[in-house]
Design a protein around this motif. Sequence first.
Motif, PDB file in Angstrom:
ATOM      1  N   ARG A 137      38.508 108.272  72.288  1.00 51.79           N
ATOM      2  CA  ARG A 137      38.519 106.781  72.759  1.00 51.79           C
ATOM      3  C   ARG A 137      39.767 106.671  73.720  1.00 51.79           C
ATOM      4  O   ARG A 137      39.760 105.633  74.086  1.00 51.79           O
ATOM      5  N   LEU A 138      40.370 107.668  74.047  1.00 45.67           N
ATOM      6  CA  LEU A 138      41.369 107.254  75.188  1.00 45.67           C
ATOM      7  C   LEU A 138      40.833 107.658  76.511  1.00 45.67           C
ATOM      8  O   LEU A 138      40.569 108.952  76.810  1.00 45.67           O
ATOM      9  N   THR A 139      40.353 106.794  77.189  1.00 42.69           N
ATOM     10  CA  THR A 139      39.766 107.054  78.676  1.00 42.69           C
ATOM     11  C   THR A 139      40.591 106.602  79.757  1.00 42.69           C
ATOM     12  O   THR A 139      40.383 107.294  80.927  1.00 42.69           O
ATOM     13  N   HIS A 140      41.917 106.019  79.709  1.00 36.99           N
ATOM     14  CA  HIS A 140      42.411 105.803  80.626  1.00 36.99           C
ATOM     15  C   HIS A 140      43.349 107.371  81.151  1.00 36.99           C
ATOM     16  O   HIS A 140      43.781 107.765  80.180  1.00 36.99           O
ATOM     17  N   ARG A 227      45.307 121.748  81.192  1.00 30.04           N
ATOM     18  CA  ARG A 227      45.540 121.986  82.593  1.00 30.04           C
ATOM     19  C   ARG A 227      44.513 120.971  83.091  1.00 30.04           C
ATOM     20  O   ARG A 227      44.358 120.254  84.302  1.00 30.04           O
ATOM     21  N   ASN A 228      43.140 120.990  82.476  1.00 31.36           N
ATOM     22  CA  ASN A 228      42.024 120.141  82.890  1.00 31.36           C
ATOM     23  C   ASN A 228      42.544 118.271  82.841  1.00 31.36           C
ATOM     24  O   ASN A 228      41.929 117.811  83.961  1.00 31.36           O
ATOM     25  N   VAL A 229      43.263 118.011  81.733  1.00 30.53           N
ATOM     26  CA  VAL A 229      43.555 116.868  81.706  1.00 30.53           C
ATOM     27  C   VAL A 229      44.686 116.535  82.721  1.00 30.53           C
ATOM     28  O   VAL A 229      44.651 115.354  83.268  1.00 30.53           O
ATOM     29  N   LEU A 230      45.716 117.252  82.988  1.00 24.16           N
ATOM     30  CA  LEU A 230      46.403 116.935  84.109  1.00 24.16           C
ATOM     31  C   LEU A 230      45.917 116.965  85.318  1.00 24.16           C
ATOM     32  O   LEU A 230      46.435 116.324  86.423  1.00 24.16           O
ATOM     33  N   THR A 231      45.117 117.861  85.638  1.00 26.97           N
ATOM     34  CA  THR A 231      44.637 118.094  86.966  1.00 26.97           C
ATOM     35  C   THR A 231      43.836 116.624  87.226  1.00 26.97           C
ATOM     36  O   THR A 231      43.855 115.855  88.306  1.00 26.97           O
ATOM     37  N   ARG A 232      43.052 116.087  86.310  1.00 22.43           N
ATOM     38  CA  ARG A 232      42.470 114.589  86.298  1.00 22.43           C
ATOM     39  C   ARG A 232      43.634 113.557  86.432  1.00 22.43           C
ATOM     40  O   ARG A 232      43.361 112.799  87.434  1.00 22.43           O
ATOM     41  N   TRP A 233      44.661 113.755  85.749  1.00 19.74           N
ATOM     42  CA  TRP A 233      45.673 112.669  85.862  1.00 19.74           C
ATOM     43  C   TRP A 233      46.255 112.900  87.367  1.00 19.74           C
ATOM     44  O   TRP A 233      46.232 111.749  88.241  1.00 19.74           O
ATOM     45  N   LEU A 234      46.529 113.950  88.044  1.00 20.29           N
ATOM     46  CA  LEU A 234      47.030 114.053  89.314  1.00 20.29           C
ATOM     47  C   LEU A 234      46.052 113.698  90.412  1.00 20.29           C
ATOM     48  O   LEU A 234      46.743 113.216  91.652  1.00 20.29           O
ATOM     49  N   ALA A 235      44.771 113.555  90.053  1.00 20.28           N
ATOM     50  CA  ALA A 235      44.178 113.178  90.848  1.00 20.28           C
ATOM     51  C   ALA A 235      44.158 111.488  91.186  1.00 20.28           C
ATOM     52  O   ALA A 235      43.742 111.039  92.473  1.00 20.28           O
ATOM     53  N   VAL A 236      44.556 110.850  90.131  1.00 30.25           N
ATOM     54  CA  VAL A 236      44.578 109.384  90.453  1.00 30.25           C
ATOM     55  C   VAL A 236      46.026 108.994  90.263  1.00 30.25           C
ATOM     56  O   VAL A 236      46.212 107.742  90.407  1.00 30.25           O
ATOM     57  N   ARG A 237      47.133 109.882  90.137  1.00 30.67           N
ATOM     58  CA  ARG A 237      48.514 109.480  89.904  1.00 30.67           C
ATOM     59  C   ARG A 237      48.751 108.587  91.242  1.00 30.67           C
ATOM     60  O   ARG A 237      48.985 108.987  92.112  1.00 30.67           O
ATOM     61  N   LEU A 247      56.431 113.443  87.184  1.00 35.32           N
ATOM     62  CA  LEU A 247      55.208 113.994  86.854  1.00 35.32           C
ATOM     63  C   LEU A 247      54.218 112.762  86.508  1.00 35.32           C
ATOM     64  O   LEU A 247      53.091 112.669  86.855  1.00 35.32           O
ATOM     65  N   PHE A 248      54.803 111.909  85.656  1.00 36.63           N
ATOM     66  CA  PHE A 248      54.011 110.660  84.985  1.00 36.63           C
ATOM     67  C   PHE A 248      54.597 109.312  85.677  1.00 36.63           C
ATOM     68  O   PHE A 248      55.890 109.235  85.560  1.00 36.63           O
ATOM     69  N   THR A 249      53.815 108.540  86.517  1.00 31.01           N
ATOM     70  CA  THR A 249      54.372 107.297  87.126  1.00 31.01           C
ATOM     71  C   THR A 249      53.312 106.422  86.428  1.00 31.01           C
ATOM     72  O   THR A 249      52.245 106.514  86.147  1.00 31.01           O
ATOM     73  N   GLY A 250      53.843 105.238  86.623  1.00 33.18           N
ATOM     74  CA  GLY A 250      53.274 103.707  85.871  1.00 33.18           C
ATOM     75  C   GLY A 250      52.024 103.309  86.990  1.00 33.18           C
ATOM     76  O   GLY A 250      52.054 103.795  87.887  1.00 33.18           O
ATOM     77  N   THR A 251      51.035 102.868  86.009  1.00 31.23           N
ATOM     78  CA  THR A 251      49.636 102.392  86.584  1.00 31.23           C
ATOM     79  C   THR A 251      49.926 100.746  86.777  1.00 31.23           C
ATOM     80  O   THR A 251      48.441 100.454  87.122  1.00 31.23           O
ATOM     81  N   ALA A 252      50.425 100.146  85.922  1.00 29.29           N
ATOM     82  CA  ALA A 252      50.421  98.692  85.998  1.00 29.29           C
ATOM     83  C   ALA A 252      51.601  97.844  86.717  1.00 29.29           C
ATOM     84  O   ALA A 252      51.645  98.185  88.015  1.00 29.29           O
TER      85      ALA A 252
END
Length: 346
Positions: A137-140, A227-237, A247-252
Amino acid sequence: MSRTDDPEEDPIAYFLQDIAYQGKSERTQAAYERVLRDFARFLDDEGDNYATAVATLAAATHRDCMAYIHSLRGTVAESTVATYASYLHRFYGYMTQVGTFDSNPMALVVEEIDESIDTDPQRREISLMEMRSFLDRLTHPLDRAIVVTLLKTGIRAGELCNLDQRDLNLTDDPRNGVTVRPQLEGRPDSLYVSATPTRGSQTNGEHRRASNKRQRDTVIPVDSELRNVLTRWLAVRPDSISNANPLFTGTADNWGRRITTDMVHHTVTSHASDAGWYHDGAGAADNVTPHYFRHFFTTHLRDRTGDRGIVKYLRGDVAQDIIDTYTHDWGSRVRDVYEQHIYQLL
């Protein structure tokens, strides 16, 4: 929160200021203040004269403390009662040590009340199948990356917030211009969790808002799912505004800024509430918070491997000699055991 350099003027403000200097998070400070102010009001017979209530803190007896603890029962979970008692116990213990109060009335209360101040309470049991449904259910991308990282590594929320780009080494790394730490060279698909960052200090050129409570620096394997989850995150980070390159930056509203422990807590509890795993007023035995994922990681990996030493190493809880042994034996011990036994979530 109010501030004071005079412990007799406002002992609560003085205590809160000191635990802030000690590196306690803003959420922890707020939790202490809420309980201590409530206790101060309880001590005032009229219930609305704060100045009188502060004056009575130093004169409170163990029976006053017991009466307050008793008043909580039936209004909050038993584990929460124990937590509130531990807050008062630490407050009085500290104020006694600095010489503001003559004694700690909670010392006797802690011995007499039924609850023990349990740092590892019995927690809700969640199966792997339930956790997989939760993750579905976690899509973001950020929410998913936060939760999967916590579940796959067992790190604390503050440790996650303090991760910089240099702390992650990936096979077929999609990032350009990122230089990983020397400790990660020759260790592809791995995460470096430092014991160094403390709240209020400068680390990698950035003022930190959370502390890493780890005893020793640790290198944690990154499996294919993470690795796959982080790669997807890095693509839109979002690009960071900090030279530390978190590594983790806000999106709001905090676009491009390092995420905070409050953000991680809100992310986890919001999704947990939707799943029926979090309720206001419930305690650690029922609620799923970021720390629950550390419990989940520890329990499942320990049961699967039967190797408490490796689990302690990954948690950063062990002595230097064990750290040295496992670090030297990285390829044939830690990594192999982890990849063989880590649960699949996606």
